[in-house]
Design an enzyme around this catalytic site. Structure first.
Site, short mmCIF file in Angstrom:
data_model
loop_
_atom_site.label_atom_id
_atom_site.label_comp_id
_atom_site.label_asym_id
_atom_site.label_seq_id
_atom_site.Cartn_x
_atom_site.Cartn_y
_atom_site.Cartn_z
N SER A 1 40.02 55.40 23.24
CA SER A 1 39.09 56.43 22.79
C SER A 1 39.86 57.48 22.01
CB SER A 1 38.39 57.08 23.99
OG SER A 1 39.34 57.77 24.80
N LYS A 2 39.15 58.49 21.52
CA LYS A 2 39.78 59.52 20.69
C LYS A 2 40.87 60.27 21.43
CE LYS A 2 35.93 60.30 17.53
NZ LYS A 2 34.93 61.27 17.04
N ARG A 3 40.77 60.33 22.75
CA ARG A 3 41.80 61.08 23.48
C ARG A 3 43.15 60.35 23.45
NH1 ARG A 3 42.44 59.30 28.87
NH2 ARG A 3 40.96 57.69 29.50
N HIS A 4 43.13 59.06 23.09
CA HIS A 4 44.39 58.32 22.96
C HIS A 4 44.98 58.47 21.55
CE1 HIS A 4 42.43 56.02 26.32
NE2 HIS A 4 43.63 56.22 26.82
N GLY A 5 44.26 59.16 20.67
CA GLY A 5 44.71 59.29 19.29
C GLY A 5 43.66 58.75 18.34
#
Length: 409
Positions: free
Chosen positions: A184-188
């Protein structure tokens, strides 16, 4: 457009289309009407509030919160309520998904509820419209993420209701982040074009993504032609793959090193322009690229490493200045400046001879002089070869930078 832009950048072409579902609404409605006429679908007048109330009740009673068939056998319409249309799924038996990756998966039909195929606003649902499109377009293989596994038995029942031949289904494991959670976006960055902006080459990203969930022996680097020739669903892994940014950077570095400097210069130019950097000429930029090609992992990293070629107002690394710009090295550097001033042009062989003459005359090591000049020209203790840097920076600019640096000793 984002999908088409991504595919174009990745070099993934298509044979026809694109086809937009908004242009095919009449086809979906024709298929809905067909199911209604054959008694395989029905109008549902339940409001969202009523559905949620029944869902909560089912959860409290520890029952599966599926649609309870309230309108399945309704005798007539409910006034002043636009209905949704539901598919009348079989309530008994088993639906088998013969997945090319996961193998056969059985679903008890009693666990499947009556899927909404047309919303009350007249728009078809994804599961229905995708199935109609695939059937009418004679799609032979449906390959998608395994988060769609639970949609598939419903689509199989729809295929069977219409009498359409089933395509082959293959559900590919999801990509996970380093923490083994779904990417997801929290991983980049998770969008394809974000990797373009980060300086990755399209062929490297395609190679990495395919290799992420598929293997062909121990081979790591594949051209697009090789991927087309060698790819097979039999070698797709059954377990979720972990996205490893370091591995992608390594692979991108391989592709950067393999690319022609002239091609890389063209790709690097817009990245430099975003930083407000303009090359002296296309040929000069190619020479800059040659010095950085072996040590860069992305175009963004290359652009950052190239900044000292373009401007002299860079920050000097304090540690490098303290270590290499010492009083003892000032005179040898001044000797080099004198030789540079009297030299008509700079070439690597001539520069090497200058350095040898000075270190021999002064009894110092090459590293001492080279590092002092390197820090003066680049502000850093690490850079491409000092003779290459001097040649590309140019005589006048090099003298200006060296003079400025030794004045501070």
């Amino acid at each position: 457009d984002a999908i088409l832009d991504s595919m174009t950048w990745l070099g993934l072409d298509w044979d026809e289309g694109p086809v937009y579902q908004t242009d095919r609404l009449h086809l979906y409605r024709e298929h809905v009407d067909r199911l209604l006429k054959e008694g395989k679908a029905y109008a549902c007048y339940c409001t969202p509030e009523e559905l949620e109330e029944r869902r909560q009740k089912a959860l409290k009673e520890k029952r599966k919160p599926k649609y309870d068939g309230h309108c399945r056998n309704l005798k007539g319409p409910v006034p002043d309520r636009p209905p949704a249309i539901r598919f009348k799924a079989p309530e008994r038996g088993v639906t088998v998904l013969r997945d090319l990756i996961k193998g056969p998966i059985e679903f008890n039909n009693e666990e499947l509820d009556d899927l909404i195929i047309l919303r009350s606003d007249g728009w078809p649902t994804y599961n229905f419209s995708a199935m109609v499109d695939d059937a009418l377009m004679n799609i032979t293989h449906v390959i998608r993420g395994d988060d769609h596994v639970n949609n598939t038995p419903r689509q199989i029942l729809l295929y069977e209701a219409f009498g359409y031949p089933l395509p082959e289904f293959a559900h590919v494991p999801m990509i996970l982040g380093a923490d083994k959670a779904r990417l997801s976006k929290r991983h980049g960055a998770t969008s394809v074009m974000a990797y373009k902006d980060m300086g990755y080459l399209p062929q490297a990203l395609v190679n990495y993504l395919v290799r992420l969930g598929w293997a062909h022996g121990d081979q790591e680097v594949f051209t697009l032609t090789e991927l087309v020739e060698k790819f097979s669903l039999e070698n797709v892994g059954k377990s979720a793959a972990v996205f490893n940014l370091e591995k992608l950077q390594w692979l991108n570095g391989v592709y950067l090193r393999q690319e022609k400097p002239e091609t890389l210069a063209g790709l690097l130019l817009p990245v430099l322009e975003q930083k407000g950097l303009q090359p002296r000429s296309p040929e000069w930029l190619v020479e800059v690229v040659k010095t950085l090609q072996e040590r860069s992992k992305t175009l963004a990293e290359m652009a950052e490493a190239a900044e000292f070629y373009f401007r002299s107002d860079f920050a000097m690394e304090e540690k490098a200045v303290k270590k290499h710009l010492t009083a003892a090295i000032k005179e040898p550097v001044q000797m080099l400046m004198a030789k540079l001033e009297s030299s008509p042009e700079l070439d690597e062989k001539g520069l090497e001879e200058m350095f040898k003459e000075i270190i021999t005359a002064r009894g110092i090591k090459l590293g001492a002089l080279a590092q002092a000049v390197r820090v003066s020209l680049t502000g850093r203790a690490v850079s491409p070869g000092i003779y290459e840097v001097l040649k590309i920076v140019g005589k006048e600019e090099a003298l200006k930078r060296i003079r400025s640096a030794i004045e501070k000793i």
